[in-house]
Each structure stands twice: as C-alpha cells, then as structure tokens.
Design a protein around this motif. Sequence first.
Motif, PDB file in Angstrom:
ATOM      1  N   PRO B  15      89.287  72.085 119.686  1.00 39.37           N
ATOM      2  CA  PRO B  15      90.021  72.649 120.824  1.00 39.37           C
ATOM      3  C   PRO B  15      90.917  73.793 120.350  1.00 39.37           C
ATOM      4  N   CYS B  16      91.188  74.744 121.230  1.00 37.97           N
ATOM      5  CA  CYS B  16      92.110  75.830 120.866  1.00 37.97           C
ATOM      6  C   CYS B  16      93.559  75.363 120.989  1.00 37.97           C
ATOM      7  N   LYS B  17      93.784  74.284 121.726  1.00 42.59           N
ATOM      8  CA  LYS B  17      95.119  73.677 121.781  1.00 42.59           C
ATOM      9  C   LYS B  17      94.959  72.191 122.038  1.00 42.59           C
ATOM     10  N   ARG B  18      95.829  71.404 121.451  1.00 37.91           N
ATOM     11  CA  ARG B  18      95.741  69.953 121.626  1.00 37.91           C
ATOM     12  C   ARG B  18      97.132  69.372 121.770  1.00 37.91           C
ATOM     13  N   LEU B  19      97.268  68.463 122.748  1.00 38.52           N
ATOM     14  CA  LEU B  19      98.522  67.773 122.981  1.00 38.52           C
ATOM     15  C   LEU B  19      98.215  66.296 123.143  1.00 38.52           C
ATOM     16  N   VAL B  20      98.804  65.459 122.333  1.00 37.09           N
ATOM     17  CA  VAL B  20      98.637  64.011 122.516  1.00 37.09           C
ATOM     18  C   VAL B  20      99.944  63.471 123.070  1.00 37.09           C
ATOM     19  N   LEU B  21      99.875  62.964 124.295  1.00 36.34           N
ATOM     20  CA  LEU B  21     101.081  62.516 124.983  1.00 36.34           C
ATOM     21  C   LEU B  21     100.862  61.137 125.580  1.00 36.34           C
ATOM     22  N   TYR B  22     101.959  60.443 125.842  1.00 38.03           N
ATOM     23  CA  TYR B  22     101.904  59.110 126.438  1.00 38.03           C
ATOM     24  C   TYR B  22     102.442  59.154 127.867  1.00 38.03           C
ATOM     25  N   PHE B  23     101.687  58.533 128.730  1.00 41.59           N
ATOM     26  CA  PHE B  23     101.959  58.469 130.170  1.00 41.59           C
ATOM     27  C   PHE B  23     102.490  57.068 130.467  1.00 41.59           C
ATOM     28  N   HIS B  24     103.667  57.005 131.099  1.00 43.50           N
ATOM     29  CA  HIS B  24     104.297  55.713 131.406  1.00 43.50           C
ATOM     30  C   HIS B  24     104.380  55.543 132.912  1.00 43.50           C
ATOM     31  N   ASP B  25     103.747  54.512 133.425  1.00 41.23           N
ATOM     32  CA  ASP B  25     103.736  54.281 134.867  1.00 41.23           C
ATOM     33  C   ASP B  25     104.436  52.967 135.184  1.00 41.23           C
ATOM     34  N   ILE B  26     105.533  53.060 135.917  1.00 39.67           N
ATOM     35  CA  ILE B  26     106.324  51.881 136.280  1.00 39.67           C
ATOM     36  C   ILE B  26     106.273  51.761 137.794  1.00 39.67           C
ATOM     37  N   LEU B  27     105.535  50.787 138.269  1.00 41.24           N
ATOM     38  CA  LEU B  27     105.255  50.692 139.701  1.00 41.24           C
ATOM     39  C   LEU B  27     106.402  50.028 140.458  1.00 41.24           C
ATOM     40  N   PHE B  28     106.815  50.680 141.504  1.00 43.21           N
ATOM     41  CA  PHE B  28     107.876  50.177 142.387  1.00 43.21           C
ATOM     42  C   PHE B  28     107.395  48.924 143.119  1.00 43.21           C
ATOM     43  N   HIS B  29     108.273  47.898 143.162  1.00 44.03           N
ATOM     44  CA  HIS B  29     107.912  46.668 143.868  1.00 44.03           C
ATOM     45  C   HIS B  29     108.873  46.363 145.004  1.00 44.03           C
ATOM     46  N   GLY B  30     109.602  47.347 145.445  1.00 47.99           N
ATOM     47  CA  GLY B  30     110.486  47.152 146.594  1.00 47.99           C
ATOM     48  C   GLY B  30     111.842  46.613 146.179  1.00 47.99           C
ATOM     49  N   GLY B  31     112.755  46.629 147.129  1.00 45.29           N
ATOM     50  CA  GLY B  31     114.088  46.086 146.890  1.00 45.29           C
ATOM     51  C   GLY B  31     114.835  46.868 145.826  1.00 45.29           C
ATOM     52  N   ALA B  32     115.599  46.166 145.026  1.00 46.17           N
ATOM     53  CA  ALA B  32     116.335  46.828 143.956  1.00 46.17           C
ATOM     54  C   ALA B  32     115.313  47.374 142.954  1.00 46.17           C
ATOM     55  N   GLU B  33     115.763  48.171 142.024  1.00 49.48           N
ATOM     56  CA  GLU B  33     114.802  48.858 141.188  1.00 49.48           C
ATOM     57  C   GLU B  33     115.142  48.654 139.718  1.00 49.48           C
TER      58      GLU B  33
END
Lengths: 164, 164, 164
Positions: B15-33
């Motif tokens: 590749p002419c450019k490469r980025l290795v990154l981490y994706f964090h997904d925190i799913l909302f479940h309603g109410g307080a957070e």
Amino acid sequence: IPSSHGHGAYDPAKPCKRLVLYFHDILFHGGAEPFNATSATVANATKLGNTNFGKLIVFDDPMTRDAHLLSTPVARAQGFYFYDMKSAFNAWFAYTLVFNSTEHQGTINVMGADTISAPTRDLSVVGGTGDFFMARGIATFRTDAALGDYYFRLEMDIKLYECY
Amino acid sequence: IPSSHGHGAYDPAKPCKRLVLYFHDILFHGGAEPFNATSATVANATKLGNTNFGKLIVFDDPMTRDAHLLSTPVARAQGFYFYDMKSAFNAWFAYTLVFNSTEHQGTINVMGADTISAPTRDLSVVGGTGDFFMARGIATFRTDAALGDYYFRLEMDIKLYECY
Amino acid sequence: IPSSHGHGAYDPAKPCKRLVLYFHDILFHGGAEPFNATSATVANATKLGNTNFGKLIVFDDPMTRDAHLLSTPVARAQGFYFYDMKSAFNAWFAYTLVFNSTEHQGTINVMGADTISAPTRDLSVVGGTGDFFMARGIATFRTDAALGDYYFRLEMDIKLYECY
C-alpha cells in the motif's frame, strides 16, 4: 511505482468537471403537507444525548443552480442522512444525484460525513454513470440556510477529478 | 488497453499508505450511561431468525492506535452498521473516518460486508478527502474483543493503494 | 493533463470483467416463513405519499447465474434498499456481493439509485476485494419479475472497468 500510484496525479484546484448546485430539504411533519415535503423521518432520534443521535431521514430533494427553492431543478438528490453525534448536530450522507434532462443524463454517487459545525466539509464522489461514467471526486458542503427542522439548504460544490 | 486498465498496477502487499487503528463500539442500552456509550440502536432486530437480522446501529466511535479503549483517539469513525443474516451474526458497514489533529486532517470513506465469522474480512475504502484526497484501498477488519452486545473492538488495517 | 485524467481511458462497451447475475428478494411477512424469506423490513413506510416512501429493507439475497430462484447461488448480495419517492416506486441500494466458492473469493461493493420506472438503470461499483481487488465499474439493473411485495428478481449486469 505500483505502491505510490497516482501520487501527484490530480490537482485539487483543477477538477475536470465542476457543478455547483443547491440541495433543498423540506422535512415532512405529518398531516397535511403545506411545505411540499421532500424528505421524511424513517427512524426517530434515540435517547443518546439530545442532538438527534440516530435520527434517520430519507430524501428525494430538488437540486437547483441557484439558491431559490422554486427554481427549476436540474437534478434530484435521492438518498438518506442520519444524525450521529450525542453532543452536537453532526450527520452522515449517502445519496445519488439523478440527472434526467437534455443537458445531463446520468448519476453521481456520494457518501461521507457532514460535520455540520465546520464551515465547509468534504464528502467523496465514489462513482458515476451515464454522462458521469466512472466519475470520482469531492463534494464540498456548505450550509446556506436552515429553518429549524423544517427546511435546510446546502450548497454542494461537486468537483470531479476523474472524467471519462 | 482500455478494457484492462490497471491490470497489475497495484501490489496488495505494498500500500502507498497504511494505518492500523482500533475501533471501539460501546452500545447504548438506555437510561443512565455508565459505559459512555458511543453507538445506539436505531431500528430493532426483525423477527427473521434470531441473530439480529435488520438491527441497525448508528455510531460515533473512537479510533485509537492501540487496543486500549481509553487511549487518546486519533480519529472518529462515524457511520452505521446493521446485522443481515438470519442464521449467524453477520453485518454490513458504511462509515467515515474523521481525522482532525495536527497529524492528519481529512476523511476516509469505507463500505462493505463484515462477514463476522471469518477471521479477517476486507471492506472497500471508496474515497477520501483532505490528507487522504481521492484515496482508495482496502480496510481489513479483525475482531479483537467482544463483550456481549455492550462492547466490541475491531482492528481496522487500512491500506491505501491510491495516494495523491 | 491532471485536470482531465482518464478522459477516454475506458470504453463502456469493453469491461475488463463482466458478470450477469440474478438477484432474488423474498420479503419476510412475519409469522411462519413459507417462502424462505431473504429480506425483512427494518423501518416501515412513512406517511409521505403512498408509494412506500422511507420503507427500509435489509437483505441477504441469493445471486444465481440464471433466473431460477432455486438454482445454486454463486454469491450472496448483502445490504439494504429503501423506497424514496412519494409519487412512484423508486429505490436506493447499497450492498456487497459476497463470493465464497472455488470459482471466486472476494467481494464487490455497489451503491446507487434504482429508478425503478426506467427499463434499465445504472448503479456504481465503488470497490472490490479478493478476486475483485480494487474493482470499479457499473451495475446495470433490469427488473426481471415482481410478485407484489413478496418477491422480485433483478438482473444485475456487473461490468468492471478497473481490474487488477
């Protein structure tokens, strides 16, 4: 050199084709339709924050050459956007510009983030058909007007760097 | 030869450019957070099968250089995914990586299938803006962690083959 | 000349790869599943007009080489479409063709407007992976059959102009 294909091949200031058009979005609010709505809410905002997080809108919006809503449309913008930030209004778009006139026949496909708080924001033109066969480029958004959640108008400055 | 444009022009390993990154997904479940949710369910799963078919999530997720959720984000991933298989967990993503730092300004647009059962899966980088002007390439996903439907982490190995 | 990169580089009549496949969509209607549903409604139509404006469907549909629903699939089409016109049936698609056979391994990513009233309509192939690494091209839709809102079949004529 395969690994750096295209380096320097395009000059951002010199698109091979450019179209500056205005996008008019009139959101349906139910009941009678005094404003001739062109978009509707498909999923309501979630309770995450209070800036419409998750609100999803489908649109079939007129595109005009000037900022006047009632000017003759030169294309339709068909697609969707949704709000995606819990602390500010921020959106994400994917849509097709559909041209069906003596001047242009074909489509331009666009997707990307509309980071509303920025004065302008760039989305990607990821493909095209017909007169815009295999096009790629940048669509620069600028908010031109906004009336609550009833109407907003974006200037879309479409710059193509691949034209065939 | 027009009909075979590009044959052999790119080497997937370079590749002419490469980025290795981490994706964090925190799913909302309603109410307080308590978990500082970064995504929310916009449409619930349908009754077709029992693996979330049709469940649609909008996200504004932090991207970090290492696997730690609390590391300083280097970008935001803004977009959506939905589950789309009735016999297994399988998903489809479209999103924008938004970079807004001294290191990078611009966006990378991605879409494709996340066939979760595969150890890794490739999606398409279909465009870019700013520092990533007109980029194209591949985003390889690998699940790095998953805690029920509260949190998951993906390694995204972004390889660009068109850099300008 | 940077500003006209690619002018004339492709001949629309000469794709470097072509696949003609049939897309079968069997919409889930709840309860038992006599038709082996492959898609489900994620958001119902809005009240804007009476042609399903805003109705959103997620699918995992078989793709076959001939028009027979029960032929062995050569790929799956995974993605979504929604209706987006208030005076006629018109739709918008984004999806991935997932190939996982001895013949082909990889994906093809497609998005664009399905202007149903036209005899054929062109969408954009915006990327590919695996055997279709970095592909771009055109996907031409033609409605081949439609049975109310239970089943429809599209011929998808996939023409790639960038093959690597």
